[in-house]
Design an enzyme around this catalytic site. Structure first.
Site, PDB file in Angstrom:
ATOM      1  N   ARG A   1     -28.764  13.953  17.840  1.00  0.00           N
ATOM      2  CA  ARG A   1     -26.877  14.035  17.617  1.00  0.00           C
ATOM      3  C   ARG A   1     -26.527  13.679  19.410  1.00  0.00           C
ATOM      4  NH1 ARG A   1     -26.284  20.585  18.718  1.00  0.00           N
ATOM      5  NH2 ARG A   1     -24.501  19.624  19.271  1.00  0.00           N
TER       6      ARG A   1
ATOM      7  N   LYS B   1      -3.482   6.848  -2.508  1.00  0.00           N
ATOM      8  CA  LYS B   1      -4.963   6.008  -3.003  1.00  0.00           C
ATOM      9  C   LYS B   1      -5.788   5.650  -1.495  1.00  0.00           C
ATOM     10  CE  LYS B   1      -3.741   2.817  -5.824  1.00  0.00           C
ATOM     11  NZ  LYS B   1      -3.869   2.848  -7.337  1.00  0.00           N
TER      12      LYS B   1
ATOM     13  N   GLU C   1       4.839  -8.616 -17.376  1.00  0.00           N
ATOM     14  CA  GLU C   1       3.884  -7.232 -17.408  1.00  0.00           C
ATOM     15  C   GLU C   1       3.249  -6.866 -19.028  1.00  0.00           C
ATOM     16  OE1 GLU C   1       2.641  -5.221 -14.312  1.00  0.00           O
ATOM     17  OE2 GLU C   1       3.244  -7.651 -14.566  1.00  0.00           O
TER      18      GLU C   1
ATOM     19  N   ARG D   1      -3.529   8.639 -10.341  1.00  0.00           N
ATOM     20  CA  ARG D   1      -4.934   9.078 -11.423  1.00  0.00           C
ATOM     21  C   ARG D   1      -5.622   9.278 -10.609  1.00  0.00           C
ATOM     22  NH1 ARG D   1      -4.670   3.247 -15.143  1.00  0.00           N
ATOM     23  NH2 ARG D   1      -3.122   2.745 -12.974  1.00  0.00           N
TER      24      ARG D   1
ATOM     25  N   ASN E   1     -29.300  25.968  26.777  1.00  0.00           N
ATOM     26  CA  ASN E   1     -28.197  25.757  27.886  1.00  0.00           C
ATOM     27  C   ASN E   1     -26.971  26.056  27.538  1.00  0.00           C
ATOM     28  OD1 ASN E   1     -28.444  24.897  24.957  1.00  0.00           O
ATOM     29  ND2 ASN E   1     -26.644  23.090  25.506  1.00  0.00           N
TER      30      ASN E   1
ATOM     31  N   THR F   1       6.911  -3.296  -7.214  1.00  0.00           N
ATOM     32  CA  THR F   1       6.014  -4.729  -5.989  1.00  0.00           C
ATOM     33  C   THR F   1       7.125  -4.728  -5.547  1.00  0.00           C
ATOM     34  OG1 THR F   1       5.349  -5.646  -7.891  1.00  0.00           O
ATOM     35  CG2 THR F   1       3.951  -4.288  -6.300  1.00  0.00           C
TER      36      THR F   1
ATOM     37  N   ALA G   1       0.655  -1.542  -0.664  1.00  0.00           N
ATOM     38  CA  ALA G   1       0.217   0.160  -0.224  1.00  0.00           C
ATOM     39  C   ALA G   1       0.773   1.146  -0.189  1.00  0.00           C
ATOM     40  CB  ALA G   1      -1.139   0.399   1.378  1.00  0.00           C
TER      41      ALA G   1
ATOM     42  N   ARG H   1     -45.700  35.874  32.594  1.00  0.00           N
ATOM     43  CA  ARG H   1     -45.664  35.919  31.041  1.00  0.00           C
ATOM     44  C   ARG H   1     -46.433  37.645  31.149  1.00  0.00           C
ATOM     45  NH1 ARG H   1     -51.153  32.946  29.464  1.00  0.00           N
ATOM     46  NH2 ARG H   1     -49.820  31.020  29.144  1.00  0.00           N
TER      47      ARG H   1
ATOM     48  N   ASP I   1      -5.085  -1.410  -3.009  1.00  0.00           N
ATOM     49  CA  ASP I   1      -6.288  -0.661  -3.522  1.00  0.00           C
ATOM     50  C   ASP I   1      -7.481  -1.424  -4.501  1.00  0.00           C
ATOM     51  OD1 ASP I   1      -4.662  -2.058  -5.218  1.00  0.00           O
ATOM     52  OD2 ASP I   1      -3.885  -0.012  -6.723  1.00  0.00           O
TER      53      ASP I   1
HETATM   54  C1  UD1 Z   1       0.202  -4.545 -10.546  1.00  0.00           C
HETATM   55  C2  UD1 Z   1       1.157  -6.549 -11.112  1.00  0.00           C
HETATM   56  C3  UD1 Z   1       0.295  -6.780 -12.283  1.00  0.00           C
HETATM   57  C4  UD1 Z   1      -0.706  -6.589 -12.247  1.00  0.00           C
HETATM   58  C5  UD1 Z   1      -1.633  -5.777 -11.198  1.00  0.00           C
HETATM   59  C6  UD1 Z   1      -2.842  -6.119 -10.839  1.00  0.00           C
HETATM   60  C7  UD1 Z   1       3.823  -6.250 -10.820  1.00  0.00           C
HETATM   61  C8  UD1 Z   1       4.420  -6.064 -11.191  1.00  0.00           C
HETATM   62  N1  UD1 Z   1       2.410  -5.981 -11.474  1.00  0.00           N
HETATM   63  O1  UD1 Z   1       0.266  -4.269 -11.482  1.00  0.00           O
HETATM   64  O2  UD1 Z   1       0.975  -7.985 -12.329  1.00  0.00           O
HETATM   65  O3  UD1 Z   1      -1.210  -7.008 -12.853  1.00  0.00           O
HETATM   66  O4  UD1 Z   1      -1.315  -4.962  -9.990  1.00  0.00           O
HETATM   67  O5  UD1 Z   1      -3.867  -4.681 -10.358  1.00  0.00           O
HETATM   68  O6  UD1 Z   1       3.609  -6.408  -9.948  1.00  0.00           O
HETATM   69  N2  UD1 Z   1       2.476  -0.749  -4.442  1.00  0.00           N
HETATM   70  C9  UD1 Z   1       4.293  -0.725  -3.612  1.00  0.00           C
HETATM   71  N3  UD1 Z   1       5.603  -0.621  -3.982  1.00  0.00           N
HETATM   72  C10 UD1 Z   1       5.490   0.493  -5.150  1.00  0.00           C
HETATM   73  C11 UD1 Z   1       4.937  -0.320  -5.988  1.00  0.00           C
HETATM   74  C12 UD1 Z   1       3.478  -1.179  -5.541  1.00  0.00           C
HETATM   75  O7  UD1 Z   1       3.880  -0.414  -2.751  1.00  0.00           O
HETATM   76  O8  UD1 Z   1       6.884   0.069  -5.452  1.00  0.00           O
HETATM   77  C13 UD1 Z   1       1.595  -1.143  -4.752  1.00  0.00           C
HETATM   78  C14 UD1 Z   1       0.453  -0.551  -4.592  1.00  0.00           C
HETATM   79  O9  UD1 Z   1      -0.038   0.898  -3.673  1.00  0.00           O
HETATM   80  C15 UD1 Z   1      -0.615  -1.047  -5.064  1.00  0.00           C
HETATM   81  C16 UD1 Z   1      -0.295  -2.136  -5.697  1.00  0.00           C
HETATM   82  O10 UD1 Z   1       1.076  -2.671  -5.088  1.00  0.00           O
HETATM   83  O11 UD1 Z   1      -1.577  -1.288  -4.022  1.00  0.00           O
HETATM   84  C17 UD1 Z   1       0.212  -2.888  -7.101  1.00  0.00           C
HETATM   85  O12 UD1 Z   1       1.376  -1.728  -7.570  1.00  0.00           O
HETATM   86  P1  UD1 Z   1       0.344  -0.925  -9.115  1.00  0.00           P
HETATM   87  O13 UD1 Z   1       1.290  -0.360  -9.490  1.00  0.00           O
HETATM   88  O14 UD1 Z   1      -1.067  -0.548  -9.232  1.00  0.00           O
HETATM   89  O15 UD1 Z   1       0.247  -1.977  -9.910  1.00  0.00           O
HETATM   90  P2  UD1 Z   1       0.335  -2.578 -11.132  1.00  0.00           P
HETATM   91  O16 UD1 Z   1       0.824  -2.045 -12.024  1.00  0.00           O
HETATM   92  O17 UD1 Z   1      -0.883  -2.581 -10.739  1.00  0.00           O
HETATM   93 MG    MG Z   2      -2.314  -0.777  -9.733  1.00  0.00          MG
END
Ligand code: UD1
Ligand code: MG
Length: 466
Positions: free
Chosen positions: A337, A28, A159, A21, A390, A83, A15, A444, A107
């Site tokens: 309330r 997010k 990817e 976006r 009050n 990730t 997270a 009154r 997310d």
């Molecule tokens: C990722 C997957 C993709 C999959 C998709 C599904 C990878 C490389 N790709 O892509 O195969 O189809 O999810 O939704 O994993 N996050 C971190 N730190 C980072 C990067 C991301 O905590 O450095 C967290 C983000 O907050 C998010 C999650 O990892 O909750 C996924 O990251 P995101 O950047 O959304 O990956 P996608 O491009 O969606």
């Molecule tokens: Mg994503």
């Protein structure tokens, strides 16, 4: 009923991402659906599935996200380098974890506990090093694709940006939800590289890496395809909210709740509803709210953090931090309330505001009143337009009204003041002194009647007009 995973399973929630976006100053995962931050849904699903230990990786807006997570274990990823890198940041926090480690995206609020349990079970029964949750999409643009070998076995995740021309047609995608053998994952994690289109450490590369080691990888499909909807934009936030609304409302309807139009009823996940509750359109129930059997709520009603006892009715009203007793009646257009307790059979009627007050059993505040910081006994009638004064500009003061008292219309009760049992106040009185039990308090001016005034006035106006 969700099947639980063995308590040994751990979960890691990623997270740290910014969520560019969303075009928001909030990270997010701090955006809310039905009052609950996105990351909280994922956390609750992990716990509901039976995961005994959960770690969350935070980064963007870390302090805010961590505050939303209370005392949960969080690790910081200062720079978002992918990730795979996010998982590396959690290595120390997960030291000693053996067996199943579920990896989830912060997310993706629609993922169900039962699916997490299924993922863990699939890994533990197959003995695979990793199990990937997959789904097939009509438009897989942007997702990592599932690559299978000639025998149909899952061999890699590629990817979107790194796809070869022959792989573009693959409809099966990675949902970003996995269950790994924790020891195997951390043994191989540092072999991830950054030779890809984004120059990041991809967790998805672990699949080909583990396969190359001769380890087993499996895939299972999601239950409902919408379950893995990731929230990247506000459009998806609204879509996810709609899915959750339908899911929650369906459960309640199957549990014995009537909804005239379920599209116009919003119920937070933490709300409990009894049987034969009727929810009319535009009713929103939020926070720690419970509603007893046979209540009728709405239309146009919002109830937050409140307890509503059986058979109460609430019409076109707002109720926040209140307790509404059995058979009590609220509205139309009442505002209860925090700290309001309406005991059984009591009434807070049209355009009535009540704060931090107990309205005793069977007592009625039927019209146009403000009651604040008051203790009202049983069987009291409060006339239209009554106000507890009050607040003196600096401090709040209390009003006491004994059982069976009768407060005349338009009484100003200048607190601190006490009205005894069975006492009355005269309509239009400003009562600033205590009224003893059984007495009439009246304040009154004497009334004057001017005989013939109306005719006199009309005659005067008639001559002006000519
Ligand atoms: C990722 C997957 C993709 C999959 C998709 C599904 C990878 C490389 N790709 O892509 O195969 O189809 O999810 O939704 O994993 N996050 C971190 N730190 C980072 C990067 C991301 O905590 O450095 C967290 C983000 O907050 C998010 C999650 O990892 O909750 C996924 O990251 P995101 O950047 O959304 O990956 P996608 O491009 O969606
Ligand atoms: Mg994503």
């Amino acid at each position: 009923m969700t099947r639980k995973v063995p308590m040994g399973a751990a979960a890691l929630i990623l997270a740290a991402g910014e969520g560019t976006r969303m075009r928001s100053s909030l990270p997010k995962v701090a955006h809310r659906i039905l009052g609950v931050p996105l990351v909280r849904y994922v956390l609750d699903a992990a716990y509901d599935a039976g995961c005994g230990r959960v770690v969350v990786v935070t980064g963007h807006g870390a302090e805010l996200v961590e505050s939303l997570l209370g005392g949960e274990t969080c690790v910081r990823q200062e720079r978002q380098r992918g990730t795979g890198h996010a998982v590396m940041c959690a290595e120390a926090a997960l030291a000693g974890v053996t067996g199943s480690l579920v990896v989830l995206s912060g997310d993706a609020p629609l993922l169900q506990a039962s699916t997490i349990a299924r993922l863990v079970e699939a890994r533990e029964t197959s003995g695979a090093a990793a199990v990937v949750l997959t789904t097939s999409l009509h438009d897989p643009t942007g997702y990592g694709r599932i690559v299978r070998d000639d025998a149909g076995a899952l061999s890699a995740i590629v990817e979107h940006r790194d796809l070869g021309p022959a792989q573009l047609g693959i409809a099966e995608v990675n949902t970003g939800t996995y269950c790994f053998d924790a020891e195997v994952l951390f043994e191989h994690l540092h072999r991830l590289g950054t030779a890809n289109a984004q120059g990041e450490y991809y967790l998805t590369d672990m699949i080909a890496l583990l396969r190359a080691e001769g380890l087993t990888i499996a895939g299972i499909a999601t239950g409902e395809p919408e379950e893995t909807l990731g929230v990247n934009t506000r459009v998806q936030l609204a879509e996810a909210a709609k899915v959750l609304q339908r899911r929650i409302n369906r459960e309640h309807m199957l549990g014995g709740v009537t909804m005239t139009d379920p599209d116009l009823v919003w119920i937070a996940p933490s709300v409990g509803l009894g049987r034969d509750v009727v929810l009319e359109p535009m009713t929103t129930l939020m926070g720690a709210t419970s509603v007893g059997d046979g209540c009728v709520l709405g239309p146009d009603t919002r109830v937050t953090d409140s307890t509503i006892a059986p058979r109460a009715t609430i019409d076109s009203s707002i109720v926040v931090g209140a307790v509404v007793g059995e058979d009590a009646c609220v509205g139309p257009r009442a505002y209860l309330r925090p700290g309001t307790v309406l005991e059984a059979h009591a009434k807070a009627g049209t355009s009535v505001e009540i704060k931090n007050s107990v309205i005793g059993e069977g007592s009625k505040v039927p019209h146009l009143s403000y009651i604040g910081d008051a203790a009202v006994g049983k069987g009291v009638n409060i006339g239209a337009g009554t106000i507890t004064c009050n607040y003196d500009g600096q401090r709040k003061h209390r009003t006491q009204i004994g059982d069976g008292a009768f407060i005349g219309s338009d009484t100003m009760l200048v607190a601190p003041v006490s009205i005894g049992e069975g006492a009355m106040t005269g309509a239009g009185s400003a009562i600033a002194q205590d009224v003893p039990a059984g007495a009439l308090g009246i304040e009154r001016c004497d009334q004057k009647n001017v005989d013939g005034w109306v005719a006199f006035k009309k005659a005067g106006q008639g001559s002006d007009d000519q």
